[in-house]
Design an enzyme around this catalytic site. Structure first.
Site, short mmCIF file in Angstrom:
data_model
loop_
_atom_site.label_atom_id
_atom_site.label_comp_id
_atom_site.label_asym_id
_atom_site.label_seq_id
_atom_site.Cartn_x
_atom_site.Cartn_y
_atom_site.Cartn_z
N VAL A 131 0.83 -1.20 0.00
CA VAL A 131 0.00 0.00 0.00
C VAL A 131 0.87 1.25 0.00
CG1 VAL A 131 -1.67 1.34 1.34
CG2 VAL A 131 -2.01 -1.12 1.04
N ALA A 134 2.15 1.68 -3.47
CA ALA A 134 1.09 2.12 -4.38
C ALA A 134 0.68 3.56 -4.13
CB ALA A 134 -0.13 1.21 -4.24
N GLU A 135 0.67 3.97 -2.89
CA GLU A 135 0.19 5.30 -2.54
C GLU A 135 1.22 6.39 -2.82
OE1 GLU A 135 -2.69 6.41 -1.58
OE2 GLU A 135 -3.76 4.53 -1.25
N SER A 136 2.46 6.17 -2.42
CA SER A 136 3.44 7.27 -2.45
C SER A 136 4.80 6.88 -2.99
CB SER A 136 3.63 7.83 -1.04
OG SER A 136 4.30 6.87 -0.22
N TYR A 221 -5.94 0.66 -9.18
CA TYR A 221 -5.24 0.68 -7.90
C TYR A 221 -5.31 -0.68 -7.21
CZ TYR A 221 -4.47 1.88 -2.94
OH TYR A 221 -4.03 1.92 -1.64
#
Length: 236
Positions: A131, A134-136, A221
């Site tokens: 995560v 994927a996020e940052s 996502y």
């Protein structure tokens, strides 16, 4: 490229106004000479610019035309004041050209924080790491255009609800984001796909659509987080 469809040309040109910038992004000096006015329709595409973590940022110009209609274009208007919007996301762009099966993993950064959060909230450290990726892309100071902050891109209200005092502090962010992820897993019976969809689009949307919402960004996502999750499970 975004396809621009010019409309009929006006015979009168107006004096150009200064652009209004809302994100401090430096723009090249555009020619402000008087030209025939155009209105535009735009469709998103691969066109964009790349930031320092390899994420494409879309430079989209927003302005209001003479008919009072809000217009989005990839070219600045000749005569109207405008705002510049940068659309950025690491794993949610449907048209991303990143090879998610082979992109380099990060198994070392923030290891103590990730391991502690996994233990405290009873979730797999590989999922937390997926995560974050994927996020940052492990950029602790990342701030999205809608205000999500830090490694796990926490929105202010979510951060507050999870007891996060400083969303840009890696330890606080990972702990709060992991706590929220654990909450989503519990709410959706440990279904990783639905929990990740809820993390991205909100649990109400997952409940509404009784599954992954039909939003291209969320579907992309979820797929990519699952790819990263399986890869991190093997790597750790």
């Amino acid at each position: 490229m975004v396809k621009l469809i010019p409309s009929a040309t006006s015979n009168k040109a107006k004096t150009a106004q200064s652009p209004v910038l809302t994100n401090d992004y430096p723009l090249p000096q555009e020619s402000r000479a008087k030209k025939p006015k155009q209105s535009y329709k735009a469709r998103y595409s691969e066109h964009g610019i790349v930031d320092d973590i390899g994420v494409e940022k879309r430079r989209v110009y927003q302005y209001t035309n003479d008919a009072g209609i809000t217009v989005f274009s990839d070219n600045p208007p000749v005569e109207n004041s405008y705002q510049v919007l940068l659309y950025q996301c690491f794993a949610c762009r449907p048209d991303s050209t990143i090879d998610w099966y082979h992109i380099a993993l990060n198994t070392k950064s923030y290891k103590a924080f990730v391991d502690n959060a996994a233990k405290q909230h009873h979730i797999d450290s590989a999922l937390i790491r997926a995560v974050i990726h994927a996020e940052s892309a492990f950029k602790s100071q990342a701030v999205s255009r809608v205000g999500a902050k830090g490694l796990m891109q926490l929105m202010p209200l979510t951060a507050k609800d999870m007891g996060v005092l400083d969303a840009l502090n890696p330890a606080d962010n990972i702990n709060g984001g992991s706590r929220y992820l654990a909450k989503m897993l519990k709410q959706f019976n440990n279904n990783v796909e639905l929990a990740c969809a809820a993390y991205n689009a909100g649990p109400s949307n997952v409940a509404k659509y009784q599954g992954v919402p039909p939003f291209p960004e969320t579907q992309a996502y979820v797929k990519r987080v699952q790819i990263l999750y399986q890869r991190y499970k093997k790597a750790l």
